[in-house]
Design a protein around this motif. Structure first.
Motif, PDB file in Angstrom:
ATOM      1  N   GLU A 125       0.887  -1.242  -0.009  1.00  0.00           N
ATOM      2  CA  GLU A 125      -0.100  -0.045  -0.149  1.00  0.00           C
ATOM      3  C   GLU A 125       0.777   1.354   0.075  1.00  0.00           C
ATOM      4  OE1 GLU A 125      -3.391   0.132  -0.384  1.00  0.00           O
ATOM      5  OE2 GLU A 125      -3.214  -2.108  -0.903  1.00  0.00           O
ATOM      6  N   LEU A 126       1.937   1.168   0.679  1.00  0.00           N
ATOM      7  CA  LEU A 126       2.929   2.245   0.771  1.00  0.00           C
ATOM      8  C   LEU A 126       3.436   2.752  -0.748  1.00  0.00           C
ATOM      9  CD1 LEU A 126       4.655   3.950   2.720  1.00  0.00           C
ATOM     10  CD2 LEU A 126       6.401   2.276   2.421  1.00  0.00           C
ATOM     11  N   PHE A 127       3.978   1.785  -1.326  1.00  0.00           N
ATOM     12  CA  PHE A 127       4.322   2.166  -2.656  1.00  0.00           C
ATOM     13  C   PHE A 127       3.113   2.684  -3.687  1.00  0.00           C
ATOM     14  CE2 PHE A 127       8.152   0.068  -1.174  1.00  0.00           C
ATOM     15  CZ  PHE A 127       9.192   0.857  -2.012  1.00  0.00           C
ATOM     16  N   LYS A 128       2.038   1.818  -3.440  1.00  0.00           N
ATOM     17  CA  LYS A 128       1.007   2.379  -4.320  1.00  0.00           C
ATOM     18  C   LYS A 128       0.363   3.509  -4.142  1.00  0.00           C
ATOM     19  CE  LYS A 128      -1.307  -1.840  -3.869  1.00  0.00           C
ATOM     20  NZ  LYS A 128      -2.551  -2.774  -4.085  1.00  0.00           N
ATOM     21  N   ASN A 129       0.359   4.100  -2.701  1.00  0.00           N
ATOM     22  CA  ASN A 129      -0.004   5.264  -2.304  1.00  0.00           C
ATOM     23  C   ASN A 129       0.894   6.315  -2.946  1.00  0.00           C
ATOM     24  OD1 ASN A 129      -2.397   4.842  -1.191  1.00  0.00           O
ATOM     25  ND2 ASN A 129      -1.371   4.619   0.892  1.00  0.00           N
ATOM     26  N   TYR A 130       2.149   6.097  -3.004  1.00  0.00           N
ATOM     27  CA  TYR A 130       3.265   6.832  -3.414  1.00  0.00           C
ATOM     28  C   TYR A 130       2.949   7.425  -5.089  1.00  0.00           C
ATOM     29  CZ  TYR A 130       7.835   8.987  -5.290  1.00  0.00           C
ATOM     30  OH  TYR A 130       8.435   9.431  -5.666  1.00  0.00           O
ATOM     31  N   ARG A 191      13.889  -1.010  -0.359  1.00  0.00           N
ATOM     32  CA  ARG A 191      13.110   0.360   0.048  1.00  0.00           C
ATOM     33  C   ARG A 191      12.776   1.154  -1.269  1.00  0.00           C
ATOM     34  NH1 ARG A 191      14.366   1.790   6.020  1.00  0.00           N
ATOM     35  NH2 ARG A 191      16.320   2.452   4.827  1.00  0.00           N
ATOM     36  N   ARG A 192      12.965   0.872  -2.437  1.00  0.00           N
ATOM     37  CA  ARG A 192      13.116   1.515  -3.636  1.00  0.00           C
ATOM     38  C   ARG A 192      11.902   1.246  -4.637  1.00  0.00           C
ATOM     39  NH1 ARG A 192      17.835   4.940  -4.046  1.00  0.00           N
ATOM     40  NH2 ARG A 192      19.181   4.246  -2.271  1.00  0.00           N
ATOM     41  N   LEU A 193      11.494   2.492  -5.259  1.00  0.00           N
ATOM     42  CA  LEU A 193      10.433   2.215  -6.140  1.00  0.00           C
ATOM     43  C   LEU A 193      11.564   1.603  -7.641  1.00  0.00           C
ATOM     44  CD1 LEU A 193       7.753   2.697  -7.616  1.00  0.00           C
ATOM     45  CD2 LEU A 193       8.385   5.166  -8.266  1.00  0.00           C
ATOM     46  N   MET A 194      10.980   0.486  -8.194  1.00  0.00           N
ATOM     47  CA  MET A 194      12.046   0.115  -9.252  1.00  0.00           C
ATOM     48  C   MET A 194      11.497   0.262 -10.680  1.00  0.00           C
ATOM     49  SD  MET A 194      14.273  -0.943  -7.338  1.00  0.00           S
ATOM     50  CE  MET A 194      15.426  -2.016  -8.250  1.00  0.00           C
ATOM     51  N   PHE A 195      12.331   0.986 -11.185  1.00  0.00           N
ATOM     52  CA  PHE A 195      11.997   1.242 -12.772  1.00  0.00           C
ATOM     53  C   PHE A 195      12.773  -0.013 -13.616  1.00  0.00           C
ATOM     54  CE2 PHE A 195      11.642   5.426 -10.736  1.00  0.00           C
ATOM     55  CZ  PHE A 195      10.329   5.765 -11.454  1.00  0.00           C
ATOM     56  N   PRO A 196      12.255  -1.000 -14.047  1.00  0.00           N
ATOM     57  CA  PRO A 196      12.920  -2.019 -14.993  1.00  0.00           C
ATOM     58  C   PRO A 196      13.458  -1.017 -16.189  1.00  0.00           C
ATOM     59  CG  PRO A 196      10.915  -2.567 -14.647  1.00  0.00           C
ATOM     60  CD  PRO A 196      10.875  -1.331 -14.123  1.00  0.00           C
ATOM     61  N   ILE A 197      14.659  -1.227 -16.606  1.00  0.00           N
ATOM     62  CA  ILE A 197      15.178  -0.481 -17.834  1.00  0.00           C
ATOM     63  C   ILE A 197      15.427  -1.599 -18.946  1.00  0.00           C
ATOM     64  CG2 ILE A 197      17.221   0.723 -18.787  1.00  0.00           C
ATOM     65  CD1 ILE A 197      17.514   1.624 -16.030  1.00  0.00           C
ATOM     66  N   LEU A 198      14.838  -1.456 -19.996  1.00  0.00           N
ATOM     67  CA  LEU A 198      14.652  -2.499 -20.935  1.00  0.00           C
ATOM     68  C   LEU A 198      15.500  -1.737 -22.198  1.00  0.00           C
ATOM     69  CD1 LEU A 198      12.136  -3.245 -19.395  1.00  0.00           C
ATOM     70  CD2 LEU A 198      11.029  -3.672 -21.299  1.00  0.00           C
TER      71      LEU A 198
END
Ligand SMILES: [Zn+2]
Length: 586
Positions: A125-130, A191-198
Motif C-alpha cells: 500500500e505504501l508504494f501504491k499510495n506514493y 525500499r526503492r521504487l523500481m523502474f526496469p530498464i529495457l
C-alpha cells in the motif's frame, strides 16, 4: 562463437531480416535503398541475397546481418546474436552454451527480478499510495512494469537462489553487492521504487531505483541507485522507454527527450508517446545515434539554472553534430514534465508544439547581452557563430547566418568571415569502437578516386560485357586489376556478357571475392551511369597519375645529371597535352 553466427546465418535470409528495417527495392539481382547510416536522397545502400551481405557505397561500409543489426539498433554483439537466434528459431543454449552462460543468464536474472519487484509493488500500500500521489495511473504502472524492492537485506537474493540462479551470476547482473568484510551478498536495491530498464528490443537489462521520500533522510546510498554497467547493461547506449516509444518516434519523426523516468511516464500518460528519458545520465553520442534511425528532430527540455543550461547546451551540440534538428521545450516555470502533468494536465502537448529551434534559443540567450557595447556584441556573435559552425549542413548554416544577420544588423559576409576565423568547437566526440571484439567486423573501406572509377567501370562491364572495356584495361586501378583478369579468364571468347551472379565467379582469394562482390553490388546500383563519361574521368585520373610520375622522374634526373632528361621532358609534354585535350573534350 563463429559457429553460432554461421548457424543463424544459414537459417535467415538477409533480405527478410533487413526488410523489417528498410524499404528494399529490387535492383537487378540485388536490392537497393537509401542508407540508414548517412543522409541521402538517392539510394546507395545495396543488399546482395546471394552473398548474404550489404554495402553502402555512400559511406563505404558493409557487412552481414549481425553487423547491420548492431549498427542499426546500436547494440552489442551478444544482443544481436540473441535477437537473430530468436528470429531463426534457434535455442542459443544449444548452439552457444558458453555465451549463454556468460550473457544469457544475465537477461534471465533481470527478467526474474523484474517479476519479483512487480509483485512486491502489488502487495504494498505504501508504494501504491506514493505512485497515486505522484499522479501515476495503474495502467501505466502495469505497462512499464514498475516494482518495489523490499526492506530486507537479501529478499531478492534468496528468491533468485531459490530459482536456481548462481549467486556469482546474480552479482554479475548487478542485483546484489558483496560486503567488504565478510564477503556476504546483500540486495543492492532496498525500499526503492523500481523502474526496469529495457533495451531497445524489449529485454530487461537493469534497473533504476528511487528511494521513497519517507526513507530519504536515513538513506546513505542516494535518492537514485542504478544497476552498474554489466555485460548487458550499457548506460551510454540505453534510453529509458525507447523500446515502447520507438514506433511512435518513427511515425512522428520526432523524439521528445526528458530527464527522469517519472517525466517519461507522466508524458506517456499525457499522450506524448514519442518520448525517451536519459535517466539522469548525460546524453551521449550513442543515445543520439539510436534516435537518429527514427527521428529527424529531437525536442529537449532542461532545468533553467546554469547547470541545466550547460547540460542542455552540450546535448544540443551533440544533436546538431549528428545532423539532426534540435528544439527547446520551455515549461514556463514548472520544474519538469512530471510536475507540469500534475499542475496543468493536457498542457504538455501544446508546449511541445510551441518548442522553438535550438538556434533561436541560443540567439535569444546570447544576443540579450549584445546591445551593451561592441565588445559584448563581438562576444555574443562569436558564441552564436560557434553554434552555427557545428552544423554539418551548409543549407542550415546559411539559413542561421541570415537569421543572425537580421537580428544583429551585422552583414552576412562579415559573419561568414568571422565564423571561418573561429577554430572548431572543442567539443570532442569519442570514437565509437563497439565493434572491436565482434567476430564479424564491419568492413570499412576508403578508395582513391581512380579506384572508385575503376570499380564503377567494372560494374558497367557486368551489364554491358567485357568488350566495353576495350582500350581501357591498362587504366584500371592496381587494386582492381585482379578483378579484370578474373573477368577475362572466366569467359569463353564468344561469350559477350559476364556471369549473372558474382557467386559464379567465386575464387579462393577472399580479398578478390570481396572486390568482385562490390563490383556486382555496384552494378545493380549504377545501371544508369554513363560509361563514356566514366571512361573519360578514368582517363583523366590515369593521365594525372602519369604526369606526376614523370614529373618526379624529371626532378630525379635533374639532381642526378646522368639520366636522359630530354626524352622524359618530351613524354611529360605529350601527356600534359593529352590531358588538356581530354579535359577540354577535344
Ligand atoms: Zn551510407
Amino acid at each position: 562463437m563463429t559457429n553460432a553466427t554461421e548457424e543463424i546465418k544459414s537459417k535467415l535470409d538477409i533480405v527478410d531480416v533487413l526488410k523489417n528495417y528498410l524499404e528494399l527495392k529490387p535492383a537487378g539481382k540485388n536490392f537497393k535503398t537509401v542508407c540508414p547510416f548517412h543522409r541521402e536522397k538517392t539510394p546507395s545502400f545495396m543488399v546482395s541475397p546471394e552473398r548474404q551481405s550489404w554495402h553502402c557505397f555512400g559511406c563505404n561500409i558493409g557487412g552481414d546481418i549481425f553487423t547491420f543489426l548492431m549498427k542499426y539498433e546500436n547494440i552489442e554483439f551478444f544482443e544481436a546474436l540473441k535477437i537473430l537466434a530468436e528470429k531463426a528459431g534457434i535455442e542459443l543454449k544449444k548452439i552457444n552454451p558458453a555465451g549463454e552462460k556468460q550473457f544469457g543468464v544475465l537477461y534471465d536474472i533481470n527478467e526474474e527480478a523484474k517479476f519479483f519487484f512487480h509483485h512486491r509493488l502489488k502487495e504494498s500500500e505504501l508504494f501504491k499510495n506514493y505512485l497515486k500521489n505522484r499522479g501515476l495511473k495503474e495502467e501505466t504502472v502495469a505497462e512499464f512494469e514498475l516494482g518495489a524492492s523490499p526492506s530486507g537485506w537479501d529478499e531478492l537474493l534468496v528468491y533468485l537462489v531459490n530459482k536456481n540462479f548462481d549467486p556469482q551470476d546474480i552479482l554479475r547482473a548487478g542485483l546484489v553487492v558483496k560486503s567488504e568484510g565478510r564477503g556476504t551478498y546483500f540486495d543492492r536495491f532496498r525500499r526503492r521504487l523500481m523502474f526496469p530498464i529495457l533495451n531497445s528490443s524489449g529485454k530487461t537489462v537493469g534497473f533504476s531505483g528511487r528511494i521513497l521520500p519517507e526513507f530519504e533522510a536515513e538513506e546513505k546510498m542516494g535518492k537514485y541507485v542504478n544497476s552498474p554497467e554489466t555485460p548487458i547493461f550499457f548506460k551510454h547506449k540505453l534510453l529509458y522507454g525507447f523500446d515502447k516509444s520507438k514506433a511512435f518516434i518513427r511515425e512522428s519523426k520526432q523524439a521528445v527527450l526528458v530527464e527522469g523516468q517519472m517525466d517519461l511516464l507522466m508524458s506517456w500518460q499525457e499522450g506524448v508517446k514519442n518520448v525517451v528519458a536519459s535517466s539522469g545520465t548525460a546524453l551521449t553520442e550513442d543515445h543520439i545515434k539510436s534516435l537518429s534511425r527514427f527521428a529527424d528532430e529531437i525536442i529537449i527540455n532542461f532545468d533553467s539554472d546554469e547547470a541545466g543550461f550547460a547540460a542542455g547546451e552540450r546535448a544540443i551540440d551533440l544533436i546538431h553534430k549528428t545532423d539532426l534538428s534540435a528544439k527547446v521545450l520551455s515549461l514556463e516555470g514548472v520544474k519538469d514534465p512530471a510536475e507540469l502533468a500534475v499542475k496543468s494536465p493536457g498542457k504538455l502537448k501544446n508546449l511541445i508544439a510551441e518548442a522553438i529551434p535550438a538556434m533561436e534559443f541560443f540567439f535569444r540567450r546570447y544576443l540579450s547581452l549584445a546591445k551593451e557595447s561592441v565588445k559584448e556584441l563581438k562576444k555574443s556573435v562569436r558564441l552564436a557563430l560557434s553554434k552555427i559552425k557545428i552544423m554539418p549542413s551548409a543549407v542550415e548554416r546559411n539559413f542561421w547566418l541570415k537569421e543572425l544577420s537580421k537580428k544583429t544588423g551585422v552583414p552576412e559576409n562579415t559573419l561568414l568571415e568571422e565564423m571561418s576565423s573561429l577554430s572548431f568547437s572543442t567539443l570532442s566526440i569519442k570514437k565509437n569502437n563497439f565493434l572491436s571484439d565482434s567476430p564479424t567486423p564491419l568492413v570499412e573501406e576508403s578508395f582513391t578516386r581512380k579506384e572508385l572509377l575503376s570499380q564503377k567501370i567494372l560494374s558497367q562491364t557486368v551489364l554491358k560485357g567485357i568488350a566495353a572495356l576495350e582500350g581501357f584495361e591498362e587504366m584500371i586501378a592496381e587494386k582492381f586489376k585482379d578483378v579484370l583478369l578474373h573477368f577475362k579468364k572466366g569467359l569463353p571468347a564468344d561469350k559477350q556478357s559476364l556471369p549473372a551472379q558474382a557467386s559464379e565467379l567465386s575464387t579462393t582469394n577472399p580479398e578478390l571475392d570481396h572486390l568482385l562482390e562490390l563490383v556486382y553490388l555496384k552494378s545493380g546500383l549504377d545501371e544508369e551511369e554513363n560509361l563514356d563519361e566514366l571512361k573519360k574521368q578514368l582517363r583523366i585520373e590515369h593521365l594525372k597519375g602519369l604526369k606526376e610520375k614523370l614529373f618526379n622522374e624529371i626532378k630525379l634526373a635533374a639532381a642526378d645529371g646522368k639520366i636522359d632528361k630530354e626524352s622524359l621532358l618530351s613524354e611529360f609534354y605529350r601527356v600534359s597535352r593529352e590531358l588538356d585535350e581530354v579535359v577540354n573534350g577535344i
